[in-house]
Enzyme design. Structure first.
Site, PDB file in Angstrom:
ATOM      1  N   SER A   1       0.985  -1.014   0.298  1.00 38.24           N
ATOM      2  CA  SER A   1      -0.155   0.423  -0.151  1.00 38.24           C
ATOM      3  C   SER A   1       1.002   1.471   0.060  1.00 38.24           C
ATOM      4  O   SER A   1       2.132   1.757   0.484  1.00 38.24           O
ATOM      5  CB  SER A   1      -1.009  -0.458   0.894  1.00 38.24           C
TER       6      SER A   1
ATOM      7  N   GLN B   1       0.514  -0.304  -4.793  1.00 39.62           N
ATOM      8  CA  GLN B   1      -0.710  -0.034  -5.459  1.00 39.62           C
ATOM      9  C   GLN B   1      -0.627   1.766  -4.903  1.00 39.62           C
ATOM     10  O   GLN B   1      -0.271   2.286  -3.670  1.00 39.62           O
ATOM     11  CB  GLN B   1      -1.499  -0.740  -3.654  1.00 39.62           C
TER      12      GLN B   1
ATOM     13  N   TYR C   1      -1.958   5.371  -4.653  1.00 39.02           N
ATOM     14  CA  TYR C   1      -3.205   7.027  -4.231  1.00 39.02           C
ATOM     15  C   TYR C   1      -2.997   7.859  -4.991  1.00 39.02           C
ATOM     16  O   TYR C   1      -1.755   8.368  -4.728  1.00 39.02           O
ATOM     17  CB  TYR C   1      -3.281   6.873  -3.133  1.00 39.02           C
TER      18      TYR C   1
ATOM     19  N   THR D   1      -6.226   2.686  -6.772  1.00 40.51           N
ATOM     20  CA  THR D   1      -7.391   1.674  -6.245  1.00 40.51           C
ATOM     21  C   THR D   1      -8.008   3.425  -6.469  1.00 40.51           C
ATOM     22  O   THR D   1      -7.399   4.822  -6.047  1.00 40.51           O
ATOM     23  CB  THR D   1      -6.594   2.360  -5.133  1.00 40.51           C
TER      24      THR D   1
ATOM     25  N   LYS E   1      -8.458  -0.950  -9.032  1.00 46.08           N
ATOM     26  CA  LYS E   1      -8.926  -1.227  -7.885  1.00 46.08           C
ATOM     27  C   LYS E   1      -9.811  -1.152  -6.962  1.00 46.08           C
ATOM     28  O   LYS E   1      -9.875   0.115  -7.414  1.00 46.08           O
ATOM     29  CB  LYS E   1      -8.240  -1.674  -6.868  1.00 46.08           C
TER      30      LYS E   1
ATOM     31  N   HIS F   1     -13.709  -2.291  -1.688  1.00 48.55           N
ATOM     32  CA  HIS F   1     -12.582  -1.721  -0.356  1.00 48.55           C
ATOM     33  C   HIS F   1     -12.566  -2.468   0.906  1.00 48.55           C
ATOM     34  O   HIS F   1     -12.521  -1.485   1.996  1.00 48.55           O
ATOM     35  CB  HIS F   1     -12.231  -0.197   0.062  1.00 48.55           C
TER      36      HIS F   1
HETATM   37  C1  LIG Z   1      -7.249  -1.844   7.439  1.00 48.89           C
HETATM   38  C2  LIG Z   1      -6.168  -2.030   5.974  1.00 48.89           C
HETATM   39  C3  LIG Z   1      -6.551  -1.001   5.233  1.00 48.89           C
HETATM   40  C4  LIG Z   1      -6.887  -0.892   4.355  1.00 48.89           C
HETATM   41  N1  LIG Z   1      -5.786  -0.477   3.551  1.00 48.89           N
HETATM   42  C5  LIG Z   1      -5.895   0.109   1.950  1.00 48.89           C
HETATM   43  C6  LIG Z   1      -4.801   0.528   1.470  1.00 48.89           C
HETATM   44  O1  LIG Z   1      -4.112   1.494   2.368  1.00 48.89           O
HETATM   45  N2  LIG Z   1      -5.401   0.718   0.247  1.00 48.89           N
HETATM   46  C7  LIG Z   1      -6.124   0.395  -0.804  1.00 48.89           C
HETATM   47  O2  LIG Z   1      -6.307   0.438  -1.943  1.00 48.89           O
HETATM   48  N3  LIG Z   1      -6.782  -1.064   0.035  1.00 48.89           N
HETATM   49  C8  LIG Z   1      -6.592  -1.288   1.845  1.00 48.89           C
HETATM   50  N4  LIG Z   1      -7.809  -1.100   2.029  1.00 48.89           N
HETATM   51  C9  LIG Z   1      -9.092  -2.403   1.939  1.00 48.89           C
HETATM   52  C10 LIG Z   1      -8.003  -3.595   1.233  1.00 48.89           C
HETATM   53  O3  LIG Z   1      -7.367  -3.808   0.302  1.00 48.89           O
HETATM   54  C11 LIG Z   1      -9.131  -4.686   0.376  1.00 48.89           C
HETATM   55  O4  LIG Z   1      -9.887  -3.968  -0.558  1.00 48.89           O
HETATM   56  C12 LIG Z   1     -10.249  -5.744   1.588  1.00 48.89           C
HETATM   57  O5  LIG Z   1      -9.544  -5.614   3.149  1.00 48.89           O
HETATM   58  C13 LIG Z   1     -10.685  -6.520   1.089  1.00 48.89           C
HETATM   59  O6  LIG Z   1     -12.155  -6.769   1.575  1.00 48.89           O
HETATM   60  P1  LIG Z   1     -11.689  -8.304   2.828  1.00 48.89           P
HETATM   61  O7  LIG Z   1     -10.890  -7.343   4.522  1.00 48.89           O
HETATM   62  O8  LIG Z   1     -12.818  -8.592   3.480  1.00 48.89           O
HETATM   63  O9  LIG Z   1     -10.695  -9.086   2.375  1.00 48.89           O
HETATM   64  C14 LIG Z   1      -7.803  -1.385   3.495  1.00 48.89           C
HETATM   65  C15 LIG Z   1      -8.322  -2.541   4.119  1.00 48.89           C
HETATM   66  C16 LIG Z   1      -7.964  -2.647   5.033  1.00 48.89           C
HETATM   67  C17 LIG Z   1      -8.494  -3.738   6.229  1.00 48.89           C
END
Ligand SMILES: Cc1cc2nc3c(=O)[nH]c(=O)nc-3n(C[C@H](O)[C@H](O)[C@H](O)COP(=O)(O)O)c2cc1C
Length: 396
Positions: free
Chosen positions: A107, A128, A130, A156, A253, A277
């Site tokens: 990330s 990834q 932003y 994303t 994404k 997300h």
């Molecule tokens: C604590 C946390 C931080 C996240 N940070 C990002 C991020 O920095 N960038 C991003 O594209 N998605 C982020 N996500 C989303 C995840 O990449 C992913 O889409 C999501 O966790 C998928 O769902 P799941 O937790 O049910 O597997 C984050 C998710 C969580 C739980």
């Protein structure tokens, strides 16, 4: 201690190992968390159509993603601040992914830097991005990822602004976390975590430490910090700009409807992550699994499609692949492993998935993952509504 039989057990272990405000940061979604629950429940609406008397004595769980062979059809999704769960968290998770034949995505909001993670593994996975308001910083992130050898840029697109994560608001979650009257007892109960984190070189967004524009010495609320950086004015035209900076494969994404999927393909995107997300952005979006068929249909084989959100079982992965996904992305499941037991915990999460996918294919009468198609499923209308066991309706 009882053995860890599944991801839910790992979740319970994580809950005990880290402070409540951090567990809530991982676990939480936006607003009423309808979409968080929907992601999970959607898998219960698909039942299998198993075949008997098929030779399933050997199975093949491998797939290819953007030309890269993976032993497991799993991508560790980008998660911000994973390094708060265990010191060097992103490095540990990246190593676990390599060891188990999955793919790691770093990330933008990681604690370990782009370079630290790349140096920890033989070959880095995806980065990834932003698209930041400050295009100079965005450009420098892309250039750093390119120089460090990341193989694809995963942009994303569902964060024009930060979703409303009410658990973080209530807990006064800050980066870096700080001791307050409200969390003192929570920290006292998790002294092991406090001690582990004192070994960590930093507890903030590693990729921006050197940036004068973004560095802040004081602790700020996550919501306040990040919403200042997200750019609500991004459009498809910005993808063109990125294309010029990044010659390699581009992944989007956060796609959740057919129109956007078609547009992405027209813009030369090589892979799409069907995602809301993990329910952390717009609450009220449908389950990722429910929109997967419309997106697979719209893409028509012109890009690879990845399903992200609510995947907790090997059988979930099998269902998503039968509906046309090439692989699944997971977020929280590997974070539970990281919080529970560092690199070994992430490896355990991946091993649980591997065993479950393998067993599902065996019992389904389909020896190869790449033979899966919709004929191995009953449509939502045909299936009995499979409800999750009590207490398992949330993210776990
Ligand atoms: C604590 C946390 C931080 C996240 N940070 C990002 C991020 O920095 N960038 C991003 O594209 N998605 C982020 N996500 C989303 C995840 O990449 C992913 O889409 C999501 O966790 C998928 O769902 P799941 O937790 O049910 O597997 C984050 C998710 C969580 C739980």
């Amino acid at each position: 201690m009882p053995k860890t039989a599944n991801i839910e057990d790992l979740r319970q272990r994580a809950r005990r190992r880290i402070p409540r405000f951090l567990f809530d940061f991982v676990e939480g979604g936006a607003d009423d968390e309808f979409t968080v629950r929907a992601n999970r429940e959607a898998f219960g609406r698909h039942a299998f159509r198993a075949r008997s008397l098929v030779d399933v004595s050997t199975r093949d769980l491998s797939t290819t993603l953007l030309g890269q062979r993976l032993e497991l059809p799993l991508i560790l999704g980008p998660v911000g601040l994973a390094g708060l769960l265990a010191p060097g968290g992103e490095r540990l998770a990246a190593r676990a992914a390599v060891k188990k034949g999955a793919l790691f995505t770093l990330s933008t909001m990681s604690v370990c830097t782009i370079e630290e993670v790349a140096a920890a593994v033989p070959a880095p996975g995806w980065f990834q991005l932003y698209i930041w308001k400050d295009r100079g910083i965005t450009r420098s992130l892309v250039e750093r990822a390119k120089a460090a050898g990341y193989t694809a840029l995963c942009v994303t697109v569902d964060v024009p602004d930060m979703g409303n994560r009410e658990r973080d608001v209530r807990n006064g979650f800050t980066v870096p976390p700080r001791l307050t009257v409200a969390n003192a007892f929570d920290l006292l109960l998790h002294l092991g975590w406090v001690l582990r984190m004192t070994r960590s070189p930093r507890a903030t967004f590693g990729n921006f430490e050197d940036s004068k524009a973004l560095t802040r010495r004081d602790a700020v609320s996550v919501a306040a910090y990040t919403s200042r950086q997200f750019d609500a004015s991004i459009t498809w035209a910005d993808l063109q700009w990125l294309r010029e900076l990044w010659p390699g494969p581009l992944v989007l994404k956060g796609i959740s409807c057919a129109e956007d999927a078609r547009r992405a393909v027209e813009h030369g995107v090589q892979a799409l992550v069907v995602s809301n997300h993990g329910g952390r952005q717009l609450d009220g979006l449908p389950a990722a699994l429910d929109v997967l068929p419309e997106i697979v249909d719209a893409v028509g084989g012109r890009a690879e499609v990845i399903l992200d959100g609510g995947v907790r079982r090997g059988s979930d992965v099998v269902k998503a692949i039968a509906l046309g996904a090439r692989a699944c992305m997971i977020g929280r499941p590997y974070l539970y492993g990281l919080a529970a037991d560092g690199q070994a915990g992430v490896e355990l999460a991946l091993e649980l998935f591997r065993k479950e996918i393998d067993r599902t294919l065996t019992l389904l009468g389909c020896p190869r993952l790449d033979q899966l198609d919709a004929s191995y499923l009953r449509g939502p209308g045909e299936a009995p509504r499979l409800s999750l066991p009590a207490g398992r309706t949330s993210t776990g």
